[in-house]
Design a protein around this motif. Structure first.
Motif, mmCIF file in Angstrom:
data_model
loop_
_atom_site.group_PDB
_atom_site.id
_atom_site.type_symbol
_atom_site.label_atom_id
_atom_site.label_comp_id
_atom_site.label_asym_id
_atom_site.label_seq_id
_atom_site.Cartn_x
_atom_site.Cartn_y
_atom_site.Cartn_z
ATOM 1 N N GLU A 131 0.827 -1.214 0.000
ATOM 2 C CA GLU A 131 0.000 0.000 0.000
ATOM 3 C C GLU A 131 0.856 1.257 0.000
ATOM 4 O O GLU A 131 0.526 2.232 -0.671
ATOM 5 C CB GLU A 131 -0.946 -0.021 1.196
ATOM 6 N N GLU A 132 1.972 1.239 0.744
ATOM 7 C CA GLU A 132 2.891 2.391 0.760
ATOM 8 C C GLU A 132 3.459 2.677 -0.623
ATOM 9 O O GLU A 132 3.851 3.795 -0.917
ATOM 10 C CB GLU A 132 4.038 2.138 1.743
ATOM 11 N N ARG A 133 3.510 1.639 -1.451
ATOM 12 C CA ARG A 133 4.064 1.765 -2.802
ATOM 13 C C ARG A 133 2.968 1.832 -3.865
ATOM 14 O O ARG A 133 3.225 1.654 -5.041
ATOM 15 C CB ARG A 133 5.007 0.587 -3.069
ATOM 16 N N ASP A 134 1.730 2.083 -3.399
ATOM 17 C CA ASP A 134 0.567 2.172 -4.293
ATOM 18 C C ASP A 134 0.393 0.928 -5.157
ATOM 19 O O ASP A 134 0.014 1.012 -6.323
ATOM 20 C CB ASP A 134 0.641 3.433 -5.174
ATOM 21 N N MET A 135 0.694 -0.218 -4.585
ATOM 22 C CA MET A 135 0.490 -1.491 -5.274
ATOM 23 C C MET A 135 -0.848 -2.063 -4.816
ATOM 24 O O MET A 135 -1.099 -2.151 -3.612
ATOM 25 C CB MET A 135 1.631 -2.466 -4.965
ATOM 26 N N ALA A 136 -1.662 -2.439 -5.759
ATOM 27 C CA ALA A 136 -3.009 -2.922 -5.444
ATOM 28 C C ALA A 136 -2.997 -4.428 -5.205
ATOM 29 O O ALA A 136 -2.970 -5.217 -6.153
ATOM 30 C CB ALA A 136 -3.968 -2.576 -6.571
ATOM 31 N N ILE A 137 -2.951 -4.815 -3.931
ATOM 32 C CA ILE A 137 -3.125 -6.214 -3.569
ATOM 33 C C ILE A 137 -4.112 -6.270 -2.419
ATOM 34 O O ILE A 137 -4.317 -5.284 -1.710
ATOM 35 C CB ILE A 137 -1.802 -6.922 -3.193
ATOM 36 N N THR A 138 -4.711 -7.424 -2.232
ATOM 37 C CA THR A 138 -5.667 -7.610 -1.143
ATOM 38 C C THR A 138 -4.973 -8.246 0.057
ATOM 39 O O THR A 138 -3.860 -8.785 -0.067
ATOM 40 C CB THR A 138 -6.827 -8.511 -1.585
#
Length: 95
Positions: free
Chosen positions: A51-58
């Motif tokens: 999330e800190e790297r704006d990566m979309a994972i659940t």
């Protein structure tokens, strides 16, 4: 931070995951009692880093990255219910 440092840290993290995978008998509650973190914590940290790297994972994807399989599957295959002694030790650690 240098790319060499990042590579070393990544390799170390992969080794930690391999070690945990090779020691499925070590339960999450035991890790929490002894070390204050467990596989679920690693999954939460993995998700936070994404999330800190704006990566979309659940959250489920993050846990699967840690467990090497869906968490529900891992739990069904490798996680027996906590014993009374484990629950007591965990409660003592929380104080």
């Amino acid at each position: 931070m240098s790319s060499a440092t990042t590579e070393l840290e990544a390799a170390t993290f992969r080794k930690l995951l391999d070690h945990l995978d090779s020691n499925k008998d070590v339960q999450n509650i035991d890790l929490m009692i002894l070390a204050g973190f467990c596989r679920n914590c690693l999954g939460k940290w993995y998700l936070a880093a994404a999330e800190e790297r704006d990566m979309a994972i659940t959250a489920d994807q993050a846990r699967e990255a840690i467990y090497g399989m869906p968490y529900s599957e891992w739990k069904a295959e490798h996680q027996p219910p906590a014993t009374a002694a484990q629950l007591e030790a965990f409660a003592q650690r929380q104080k």
